[in-house]
Design a protein around this motif. Structure first.
Motif, PDB file in Angstrom:
ATOM      1  N   VAL A   1       8.689  21.150  49.834  1.00 19.63           N
ATOM      2  CA  VAL A   1       7.033  20.396  50.550  1.00 19.63           C
ATOM      3  C   VAL A   1       6.942  19.308  50.895  1.00 19.63           C
ATOM      4  O   VAL A   1       7.351  18.667  52.035  1.00 19.63           O
TER       5      VAL A   1
ATOM      6  N   THR B   1       4.648  15.295  48.082  1.00 23.94           N
ATOM      7  CA  THR B   1       4.421  15.799  47.548  1.00 23.94           C
ATOM      8  C   THR B   1       2.812  16.052  47.318  1.00 23.94           C
ATOM      9  O   THR B   1       2.266  17.616  46.311  1.00 23.94           O
TER      10      THR B   1
ATOM     11  N   VAL C   1      -1.261  21.927  50.860  1.00 23.74           N
ATOM     12  CA  VAL C   1      -0.400  23.457  50.890  1.00 23.74           C
ATOM     13  C   VAL C   1      -0.671  24.996  51.062  1.00 23.74           C
ATOM     14  O   VAL C   1      -1.661  24.617  50.598  1.00 23.74           O
TER      15      VAL C   1
ATOM     16  N   LEU D   1       3.636  23.474  42.173  1.00 24.70           N
ATOM     17  CA  LEU D   1       3.051  22.850  43.534  1.00 24.70           C
ATOM     18  C   LEU D   1       1.786  21.933  42.659  1.00 24.70           C
ATOM     19  O   LEU D   1       1.964  20.743  43.660  1.00 24.70           O
TER      20      LEU D   1
ATOM     21  N   ALA E   1       0.236  18.951  45.341  1.00 21.24           N
ATOM     22  CA  ALA E   1       0.148  18.915  45.879  1.00 21.24           C
ATOM     23  C   ALA E   1      -1.726  19.277  45.550  1.00 21.24           C
ATOM     24  O   ALA E   1      -2.162  20.061  44.938  1.00 21.24           O
TER      25      ALA E   1
ATOM     26  N   VAL F   1       1.892  21.965  54.771  1.00 22.18           N
ATOM     27  CA  VAL F   1       2.987  23.316  55.065  1.00 22.18           C
ATOM     28  C   VAL F   1       2.380  25.022  54.960  1.00 22.18           C
ATOM     29  O   VAL F   1       1.380  24.384  54.127  1.00 22.18           O
TER      30      VAL F   1
END
Length: 142
Positions: free
Chosen positions: A30, A37, A41, A62, A67, A98
């Motif tokens: 990512v 980071t 996401v 994540l 994230a 992402v």
């Protein structure tokens, strides 16, 4: 007499990473795509993987890296236009940097197309059968 092959160019294929424990490196992937980071996401996953608890460790990894993670798992059977449009709408709403697609072919297909069209705002049928080219500025997908 022999003829020379015609000249051609071959672009590099996407990187493929495989192996035991590789999923723990997802925050690094990512970061490579989003530059941070702490990105937003969207995970697009097969509902069975969610039910089996296989998505949660990735989501937690994540989140631990900073994230903001959303999940789209409303996937049943073959990909349907409505599922793609719904996933793209979630990506837009979350301002995803992402998209991570997990699962079988349907989840991967939905994730890839949703990532490609989310920023443009048009529904997936706008691009069906290559009627229009996909937007150049899609969301990076893993």
């Amino acid at each position: 007499m022999t003829s020379n092959p015609p000249p051609f160019a071959l672009a590099a294929v996407p990187e493929i990473h495989f192996g035991p424990g590789r999923a723990r490196r997802l925050p690094d992937d990512v970061r490579a795509l989003a530059g941070t980071t702490t990105a937003s996401v969207l995970i697009v996953a097969d509902a069975a993987l969610v039910e089996l608890g296989l998505v949660m460790p990735l989501q937690r990894g994540l989140e631990s890296a900073g994230a903001k993670v959303g999940l789209f798992a409303d996937i049943t059977g073959e990909p349907k236009a409505g599922q793609i449009d719904d996933a793209a709408a979630v990506a837009r709403h979350r301002e995803a940097s992402v998209v991570v697609a997990l699962g079988g072919g349907s989840a991967l297909d939905i994730g890839k197309v949703a990532a490609a069209i989310a920023r443009a705002g048009a529904d997936c049928m706008h691009y069906a059968l290559a009627a229009k080219p996909l937007p150049a500025e899609g969301i990076p997908a893993i």
